[in-house]
Design an enzyme around this catalytic site. Structure first.
Site, mmCIF file in Angstrom:
data_model
loop_
_atom_site.group_PDB
_atom_site.id
_atom_site.type_symbol
_atom_site.label_atom_id
_atom_site.label_comp_id
_atom_site.label_asym_id
_atom_site.label_seq_id
_atom_site.Cartn_x
_atom_site.Cartn_y
_atom_site.Cartn_z
ATOM 1 C CG HIS A 263 0.238 6.263 -0.656
ATOM 2 N ND1 HIS A 263 -0.776 6.999 -1.194
ATOM 3 C CD2 HIS A 263 -0.316 5.553 0.369
ATOM 4 C CE1 HIS A 263 -1.913 6.766 -0.518
ATOM 5 N NE2 HIS A 263 -1.648 5.877 0.429
ATOM 6 C CD GLU B 275 -5.653 5.330 0.486
ATOM 7 O OE1 GLU B 275 -4.710 6.131 0.663
ATOM 8 O OE2 GLU B 275 -5.763 4.269 1.113
ATOM 9 C CG HIS C 27 -1.821 1.159 1.342
ATOM 10 N ND1 HIS C 27 -3.141 1.116 0.958
ATOM 11 C CD2 HIS C 27 -1.595 2.418 1.781
ATOM 12 C CE1 HIS C 27 -3.689 2.315 1.157
ATOM 13 N NE2 HIS C 27 -2.772 3.125 1.662
ATOM 14 C CD GLU C 28 1.463 3.702 3.667
ATOM 15 O OE1 GLU C 28 1.676 4.760 3.049
ATOM 16 O OE2 GLU C 28 0.403 3.489 4.294
HETATM 17 ZN ZN ZN Z 1 -2.999 5.206 1.888
#
Ligand code: ZN
Length: 506
Positions: free
Chosen positions: A269, A295, A265-266
């Site tokens: 980003h 996101e 997830h990170e």
């Molecule tokens: Zn996030």
């Protein structure tokens, strides 16, 4: 390039440097700073935010913008000059409405509330945090009133994060989602036996998990020459420029998903920021288009890629050789099913794809009600618990697993939460177009090839930074403005198949 443009760029570069210095101090506060550093750190952040605000909102920027608006009026909408002037003007008008005192007060309150929230969360006692939250609600209100709004107070805050989107539009989207999700959750509840995820709780060495996760995200495209990973309570990513885009993660021995999917997830980003054009560095354009678009990148990698069968066909063999005891006798199909188990749960960041948006919906509603004054801060835990019961059907045992779970309300930033749901929708909408443009995407993922996918995202999303609003970006990339349809179709198809739910219902 004109003198005015050079002068404006020089000021914007200074403002960017001040903000990045603040971001660096915030990163340190989340990762390595000792508890005793809080008071001094609050002062430092307050000073930096105030200085950057004063520098940005000075009359000089206004004068330069006026000159440049004339100069750039004939330039194409997506040109560097026109975009820089347009986006800087939007920020300038918003920031000018906030006094330096209010900006510095918000920064100070946010930094001071952070350890209070931590303590309250540790002790699972909302009462400890309530005074800090009251203060933050009041500051959110002051910011909304200073910016101004026509219809709803929340509109003023939302527009700071998701430009072009209104509270009313969001309510329509959430209503559409709720209509699709609630029956799907009920269908899944009737077929819970279809998916077994016990393998995720067998105890995985934390250090080995962190190593495996970091190695995996570099294979996706996260560049460690321009990044690094550290441990923090609440995972996040942050950047201090194109050459330094960091991620943090957390790890649990007893639950496999936390570290690996958190890292994917990170890194989603971080890959976004690593892909923003160098040509727009040190300007307001060098950032994600909005929290929602940001996101979309993290959720796309985490879920649409990381929770797909093709992904586990590729990675499962190496995972099994890293954890041979836990994964003996398990195959990629079983593991893919395990990481997609859907069930109503308490913690948003661990929620599965189906129930996740309900967590966001209730935060959006509660923020609105606190802002409008129809919900008192002291009544928040009760409102939280009763909404969790009504949307997810479960009881909240304590404030730690309830109202205190997220860091967000410890800083002054109402209006950010909806971005989590927008991210899911935008990710699915982009993915529909990606699949049309890269028909053999699954075969590529199964072969461990992510370059075409990352290249598509670089070209259509990343490199533009903040040039476009979320809807402008989506229309350019997919031909359509934001819509919930692709995400709804995606979860219905995926979870219908996983849980063997009859097609008639899906
Ligand atoms: Zn996030």
């Amino acid at each position: 390039m004109s003198d005015s443009l050079e002068q404006l760029k020089a000021i914007l570069a200074e403002v960017t440097d001040l903000s990045r210095a603040a971001a660096m101090l915030e990163w340190d506060q989340e990762t390595y700073m000792p508890p005793g550093g809080v008071a001094a750190r609050s002062d430092q952040l307050s000073t930096l935010h105030r200085l950057s605000h004063i520098r940005f909102t000075g009359d000089e920027v206004g004068r330069l913008l006026e000159e440049l608006e004339d100069e750039t009026s004939g330039k194409p909408f997506d040109s560097y000059e026109a975009s820089l002037v347009r986006v800087t003007r939007r920020d300038y008008e918003q920031e000018r409405k906030l006094s330096p005192e209010l900006v510095s007060e918000a920064a100070r309150a946010s930094s001071a509330a952070r350890p209070v929230w931590e303590q309250a969360r540790r002790e699972a006692d909302f009462k400890i945090f309530a005074p800090a939250l009251e203060k933050n609600v009041e500051l959110n209100r002051q910011i909304a009133d200073a910016i101004g709004y026509q219809d709803r107070r929340y509109d003023a805050l939302l527009d700071r994060y998701e430009p072009g989107l209104t509270t009313g539009e969001l309510e329509t989207i959430f209503a559409e989602l709720k209509k699709a999700i609630v029956p799907l959750v009920a269908d899944i509840a009737r077929h819970t036996d279809a998916v077994d995820d016990r393998v995720l709780y067998l105890g995985y060495d934390p250090a080995a998990q962190v190593r495996y996760a970091l190695d995996l995200v570099t294979k996706l495209g996260y560049d460690l020459e321009r990044g690094r990973q550290d441990i923090s309570t609440h995972p996040f990513s942050t950047s201090f420029g194109p050459g330094d885009v960091r991620i943090t993660t957390r790890v649990s021995r007893d639950f496999f998903n936390e570290c690996l999917f958190g890292s994917i997830h990170e890194s989603g980003h971080a890959m976004y920021n690593q892909g923003i054009g160098d040509d727009i560095d040190r300007t307001p354009l060098w950032a994600g288009a909005s929290p929602g678009v940001h996101e979309s990148q993290s959720r796309l990698w985490e879920n649409l890629v990381g929770r797909s069968p093709a992904f586990w066909k590729h990675f499962f063999p190496s995972l099994r050789s890293t954890f041979p005891d836990q994964l003996r006798g398990v195959d990629d199909e079983a593991f893919f099913r395990a990481v997609n188990r859907s069930y109503p749960s308490l913690i948003r960041v661990e929620a599965d794809e189906v129930t996740y948006n309900l967590h966001v919906l209730l935060r959006f509603e509660l923020e609105n009600e606190m802002l409008e004054g129809t919900l008192k801060v002291k009544d928040l835990p009760e409102a939280w618990n009763s909404r969790v019961k009504s949307y997810l059907g479960i009881d909240v045992p304590n404030d730690r697993e309830g109202v205190l779970q997220d860091i967000h309300w410890s800083y002054v930033g109402f209006g950010v939460f909806p971005g989590y749901t927008l991210g899911n929708l935008i990710g699915a909408q982009l993915m529909e177009k990606i699949r049309a443009d890269i028909p053999d995407l699954d075969a590529q993922i199964e072969a461990g090839q992510f370059a075409a996918l990352l290249g598509w995202l670089r070209k259509n999303v990343h490199r533009h930074g903040r040039k476009f609003t979320p809807n402008e970006l989506l229309e350019r990339a997919t031909g359509k403005p934001l819509e919930a349809g692709p995400w709804i179709a995606y979860v219905q198809k995926k979870f219908g198949a996983l849980y063997g739910i009859k097609a008639a219902r899906v």
